[in-house]
Design a protein around this motif. Structure first.
Motif, PDB file in Angstrom:
ATOM      1  N   LYS A   1      22.898  22.163  17.170  1.00  0.00           N
ATOM      2  CA  LYS A   1      24.326  22.499  17.264  1.00  0.00           C
ATOM      3  C   LYS A   1      25.046  21.890  16.065  1.00  0.00           C
ATOM      4  O   LYS A   1      24.470  21.126  15.289  1.00  0.00           O
ATOM      5  CB  LYS A   1      24.912  21.932  18.551  1.00  0.00           C
ATOM      6  CG  LYS A   1      24.763  20.423  18.595  1.00  0.00           C
ATOM      7  CD  LYS A   1      25.289  19.803  19.871  1.00  0.00           C
ATOM      8  CE  LYS A   1      25.068  18.303  19.804  1.00  0.00           C
ATOM      9  NZ  LYS A   1      25.441  17.583  20.980  1.00  0.00           N
TER      10      LYS A   1
ATOM     11  N   GLN B   1      24.046  17.637  11.359  1.00  0.00           N
ATOM     12  CA  GLN B   1      24.928  18.360  12.280  1.00  0.00           C
ATOM     13  C   GLN B   1      26.427  18.121  12.109  1.00  0.00           C
ATOM     14  O   GLN B   1      27.220  18.801  12.748  1.00  0.00           O
ATOM     15  CB  GLN B   1      24.497  18.082  13.724  1.00  0.00           C
ATOM     16  CG  GLN B   1      23.151  18.735  14.008  1.00  0.00           C
ATOM     17  CD  GLN B   1      22.588  18.458  15.378  1.00  0.00           C
ATOM     18  OE1 GLN B   1      22.992  17.496  16.038  1.00  0.00           O
ATOM     19  NE2 GLN B   1      21.649  19.277  15.812  1.00  0.00           N
ATOM     20  N   PRO B   2      26.848  17.165  11.263  1.00  0.00           N
ATOM     21  CA  PRO B   2      28.301  17.038  11.069  1.00  0.00           C
ATOM     22  C   PRO B   2      28.905  18.312  10.469  1.00  0.00           C
ATOM     23  O   PRO B   2      28.207  19.063   9.780  1.00  0.00           O
ATOM     24  CB  PRO B   2      28.412  15.867  10.083  1.00  0.00           C
ATOM     25  CG  PRO B   2      27.170  15.074  10.274  1.00  0.00           C
ATOM     26  CD  PRO B   2      26.108  16.109  10.569  1.00  0.00           C
TER      27      PRO B   2
ATOM     28  N   LEU C   1      28.242  19.453  15.302  1.00  0.00           N
ATOM     29  CA  LEU C   1      29.083  18.512  16.039  1.00  0.00           C
ATOM     30  C   LEU C   1      30.540  18.943  15.993  1.00  0.00           C
ATOM     31  O   LEU C   1      31.012  19.472  14.990  1.00  0.00           O
ATOM     32  CB  LEU C   1      28.925  17.101  15.458  1.00  0.00           C
ATOM     33  CG  LEU C   1      27.519  16.520  15.612  1.00  0.00           C
ATOM     34  CD1 LEU C   1      27.377  15.253  14.778  1.00  0.00           C
ATOM     35  CD2 LEU C   1      27.211  16.241  17.078  1.00  0.00           C
ATOM     36  N   GLU C   2      31.227  18.726  17.096  1.00  0.00           N
ATOM     37  CA  GLU C   2      32.631  19.111  17.179  1.00  0.00           C
ATOM     38  C   GLU C   2      33.481  17.860  17.156  1.00  0.00           C
ATOM     39  O   GLU C   2      33.127  16.860  17.781  1.00  0.00           O
ATOM     40  CB  GLU C   2      32.848  19.880  18.487  1.00  0.00           C
ATOM     41  CG  GLU C   2      34.247  20.423  18.637  1.00  0.00           C
ATOM     42  CD  GLU C   2      34.359  21.288  19.894  1.00  0.00           C
ATOM     43  OE1 GLU C   2      33.786  22.392  19.894  1.00  0.00           O
ATOM     44  OE2 GLU C   2      35.013  20.846  20.854  1.00  0.00           O
TER      45      GLU C   2
ATOM     46  N   THR D   1      19.643  15.997  13.663  1.00  0.00           N
ATOM     47  CA  THR D   1      20.958  15.456  14.035  1.00  0.00           C
ATOM     48  C   THR D   1      21.718  14.910  12.820  1.00  0.00           C
ATOM     49  O   THR D   1      22.939  14.860  12.845  1.00  0.00           O
ATOM     50  CB  THR D   1      20.812  14.327  15.079  1.00  0.00           C
ATOM     51  OG1 THR D   1      19.893  13.367  14.558  1.00  0.00           O
ATOM     52  CG2 THR D   1      20.288  14.875  16.397  1.00  0.00           C
TER      53      THR D   1
ATOM     54  N   SER E   1      29.208   6.432  14.166  1.00  0.00           N
ATOM     55  CA  SER E   1      28.651   7.560  14.927  1.00  0.00           C
ATOM     56  C   SER E   1      28.729   8.868  14.138  1.00  0.00           C
ATOM     57  O   SER E   1      29.727   9.157  13.486  1.00  0.00           O
ATOM     58  CB  SER E   1      29.431   7.659  16.235  1.00  0.00           C
ATOM     59  OG  SER E   1      29.225   8.922  16.795  1.00  0.00           O
ATOM     60  N   SER E   2      27.648   9.668  14.228  1.00  0.00           N
ATOM     61  CA  SER E   2      27.595  10.883  13.419  1.00  0.00           C
ATOM     62  C   SER E   2      28.636  11.912  13.850  1.00  0.00           C
ATOM     63  O   SER E   2      28.976  12.803  13.080  1.00  0.00           O
ATOM     64  CB  SER E   2      26.194  11.494  13.444  1.00  0.00           C
ATOM     65  OG  SER E   2      25.856  11.826  14.764  1.00  0.00           O
ATOM     66  N   ASP E   3      29.181  11.767  15.063  1.00  0.00           N
ATOM     67  CA  ASP E   3      30.202  12.747  15.451  1.00  0.00           C
ATOM     68  C   ASP E   3      31.568  12.399  14.880  1.00  0.00           C
ATOM     69  O   ASP E   3      32.581  12.967  15.268  1.00  0.00           O
ATOM     70  CB  ASP E   3      30.247  12.933  16.972  1.00  0.00           C
ATOM     71  CG  ASP E   3      30.587  11.651  17.700  1.00  0.00           C
ATOM     72  OD1 ASP E   3      30.910  10.643  17.033  1.00  0.00           O
ATOM     73  OD2 ASP E   3      30.536  11.657  18.941  1.00  0.00           O
TER      74      ASP E   3
END
Lengths: 447, 313
Positions: free
Chosen positions: B13, B241-242, B15-16, B238, B201-203
């Motif tokens: 996905k 994913q940003p 990331l949102e 992951t 954090s990667s999000d």
């Protein structure tokens, strides 16, 4: 579906006769599997094997020539979904669409825009490839006259007959038969008549339907009726449709082996708002269109779309190069600074751009290093003190320079000592490591 | 034979994340399909477009874009307000270019003053960018992050040479972060890993794989972005994913094609439309490749991209 080299090998004579130009049948089979050789190179293969291999080795998207003569363009023959996997092969043709209801003066003037659209960029000559004449008048005679006029005024462009009326197409084909116009207008209602015309005159047939499933039905029927050169139109109305339809068609053809979809695609990008039209065209160029239709071909738009097409269709494994020479930027006098760099086009563009931004008149010597950037060229032994010295000594363009000071890129500062040894009488100055340091460097140098 | 839609369902996905605070906060990223491939899954949210402003008058911008802001560009707060209220910008990107030692060499304190004034002037999300001077940025951006504490801004750009201080400041003050590397998917991945190892954090990260203008290396940026998106979705990597940032304006508005007058190069056509088209086509192409946040300069280029997005979403 594609066969492996070993599967192909089993179908070959296994005589290792070398007549195909390869040392063994196995080597030839491997090349066939990679689509780097043609089965016709083998004189002894059986007809049966040829049929099997011909099917298997046919490119998943059929290659078709649009137009005639030097300016004709090839479409199709694509093998991948993403340009980093392998080069996109045949760049999208750009076509101006004109209605046959325009006055003769307007038609002539717009066709001349196509004829005069050529621009040179990084050594490539780029142009609007085709002109499409749309049947809106309802009068077959008027349509044929309009097609004739446009074809005469754009004598090298490919002609697209954007018309769903077989009688009007027939009238137009008669007046421009030698130009091999593409018929763009076969649909569910007129398929038989259009197929007959395409077969009789050996023309490309564009088939239109609402959606992919409906168009597949038409391409299958056209193929069964004996038409090989087909272009697909799924009626994509929005930029979103263009991405979704074109992606599904490309995937179906190359990953699923769906033969009914193994043809080039035409997209209608025409919009009233010319800037939106430019953007929608950009979407289609990036996402697999083989022909795009436009309403407006202003020079600024052509330059931008030609450039995008060139960027997208660049071979990701072969760097773009600019010619080796001394580039004069901002009209330099004899005492202007002299810089040197390599001929990787990106290196050249970035360095030349920063020099222009500095507004300091400068000479930029660009040395042929087979398209490698500065550090890579140095590491590969192509941008060494010896080779730079040889280039400086052999280039006559330096006659206009009144001094002997050469600025080398900061990343190869290590070369300065060796260069001074090889180039007696020259002063070697180490420039900035990154191009964005050039404006400050040049301003400082000439202050 | 019936047609079977060739769908690809990805396990990964994008990331949102939410940028900004309050009513005007915006969401970027999200989704698990390739850009604008809604036939096989939900894509990212509509790309967010930020208009760029600067802490000093844009003396180095070409006339065609500079004149769009001539009445406001001597005052960053007024400029920001103009972008939000008059041009309808959904986000503003403040570039503190005046802090660069080769430019006005403004002090850290001056930069902080500008950040505060701009934050007071607008309530859309604010992206705070340095001058791309590695040492100076690590001072300026740390102070700016503190000054903007609680506003959920985007701070950037953290690069390999200075990420530690900038990441620490974004972490301490609850901001999002732009991580920039130079046109190489492996470098982008490595930097995101290093930032993750600091407990960030990667999000909260946005990846900037370095932009290029149409005709000036666009194909490199385009392919790196496509590869990052594929790594995020198909390989469920992951670290990839940003959301992706496209800093389009600064790369477009310095090249010959947006500056050369038509009198010099008649075959290039009208300079006004040429510049707008250059920025808008660069941005559009990169959205197709996977951009989630665009930073742009010309209001009419933004308008063109927005109209195209209406067709794409």
């Amino acid at each position: 579906m594609a066969l492996t080299g070993v599967q192909i090998f089993k179908l070959l004579p296994k005589t290792n006769c070398k007549k195909c130009g390869f040392p063994t049948c196995l080597a030839f089979a491997m090349k066939l599997a990679q689509r780097q050789a043609e089965i016709s190179a083998c004189p002894d293969v059986s007809e049966e094997a040829k049929a099997t291999l011909g099917d298997a080795s046919a490119p998943p998207v059929r290659g078709i020539m649009l137009g005639t003569g030097d300016k004709s363009v090839k479409m199709g023959e694509e093998n991948v979904m993403f340009r980093h996997e392998k080069k996109f092969v045949n760049p999208c043709a750009i076509a101006l669409n004109l209605s046959d209801t325009l006055s003769d003066d307007d038609l002539a003037a717009r066709a001349v825009e196509v004829a005069a659209s050529e621009i040179d960029r990084v050594g490539q000559k780029l142009r609007v490839d085709a002109v499409s004449v749309e049947f809106a008048s309802g009068d077959a005679g008027k349509y044929a006259d309009a097609v004739k006029l446009v074809a005469d005024k754009a004598p090298e462009a490919a002609i697209i007959l954007n018309c769903t009326d077989p009688q009007a197409v027939e009238a137009a084909v008669k007046v421009v038969a030698a130009r091999k116009p593409m018929i763009y207008g076969a649909d569910e209602g007129n398929l038989d008549a259009m197929v007959a015309l395409a077969k009789e005159h050996k023309l490309i047939l564009g088939v239109s339907a609402d959606g992919i499933e409906a168009v597949m039905d038409l391409t299958r029927k056209a193929k069964e009726a004996g038409v090989d050169d087909i272009v697909i139109d799924t009626g994509a109305k929005t930029a979103k449709d263009i991405i979704e339809h074109n992606t599904q068609i490309r995937r179906s053809a190359i990953k699923k082996g769906v033969k009914e979809l193994g043809y080039p695609v035409i997209n209608n990008c025409m919009r009233d708002d010319t800037m939106v039209e430019a953007n929608v065209a950009a979407v289609a160029i990036a996402k697999y269109a083989s022909i795009i239709l436009l309403n407006h071909i202003e020079r600024w738009k052509n330059l931008a779309l030609f450039t995008l097409r060139q960027n997208i269709y660049t071979d990701p494994q072969v760097p773009m190069q600019v010619p080796q020479k001394v580039y004069e930027i901002s009209d330099p006098a004899a005492d202007a600074p002299l810089l040197i760099t390599t001929n990787f086009s990106l290196t050249y563009f970035i360095v030349a751009g920063e020099v222009e931004n500095s507004k300091v008149p400068t000479r930029l010597a660009v040395m042929d290093c087979e398209g490698l950037s500065v550090l890579t060229a140095w590491a590969a032994g192509k941008f060494t003190a010896n080779k730079i010295a040889q280039f400086i000594n052999e280039t006559e363009d330096f006659n206009a320079v009144s001094h002997k000071e050469l600025v080398i890129p900061g990343q190869v500062a290590i070369l300065s000592g060796a260069l001074e040894d090889k180039l007696p009488g020259w002063k070697i100055t180490v420039g900035p490591r990154e191009a964005n340091g050039l404006p400050a460097f040049l301003k400082n140098k000439t202050a | 034979m019936a047609y079977v839609i060739p769908k690809e369902n990805f396990s990964g996905k994008v990331l949102e994340m939410t940028l900004g605070a309050g009513d005007k906060a915006a969401v970027v990223g999200g989704g698990s399909a390739l850009p604008f491939h809604s036939f096989e899954g939900e894509g990212s949210t509509r790309p967010l477009i930020a208009l760029e402003i600067q802490d000093v008058p844009p003396s180095d911008w070409p006339d065609e874009v500079k004149k769009q802001y001539s009445s406001v560009s001597d005052d960053p707060a007024g400029w920001a307000k103009y972008c939000q209220n008059d041009l309808g910008a959904k986000a503003v990107a403040l570039r503190l270019v005046g802090t660069h030692p080769d430019r006005e060499n403004r002090s850290v304190e001056d930069a902080v003053g500008t950040v505060k004034a701009v934050l007071d002037a607008v309530d859309v999300p604010l992206i705070i960018l340095g001058s791309n001077h590695v040492e100076k940025d690590s001072q300026v951006l740390v102070a700016a992050a503190e000054a903007a504490s609680g506003k959920n801004c985007v701070i950037g750009k953290a690069q390999e040479a200075n990420y530690k201080t900038i990441v620490a400041a974004a972490l301490a003050n609850n901001h999002k972060l732009i991580a920039m590397s130079e046109l190489d998917i492996n470098l982008a991945k490595q930097l995101n890993i290093l930032i993750g190892q600091m407990g960030f954090s990667s999000d909260r990260v946005l990846t900037d794989p370095m932009c290029s203008a149409l005709g000036y290396g666009l194909e490199y940026t385009y392919s790196v972005m496509e590869r990052i998106r594929l790594a995020a979705l198909a390989q469920n990597d992951t670290t990839m994913q940003p959301p992706i940032v496209g800093d389009v304006g600064m790369y477009v508005w310095k090249i010959k094609e947006v500056m050369a007058p038509e009198t010099d190069l008649p075959e290039w056509g009208a300079i006004e439309e040429r510049g707008i088209a250059w920025e808008s086509i660069t941005a559009t192409s990169l959205m197709v490749a996977g951009v989630n946040l665009l930073i742009m300069r010309h209001p009419k280029a933004v308008e063109g991209v927005n109209k195209t997005l209406d067709e794409l979403t």
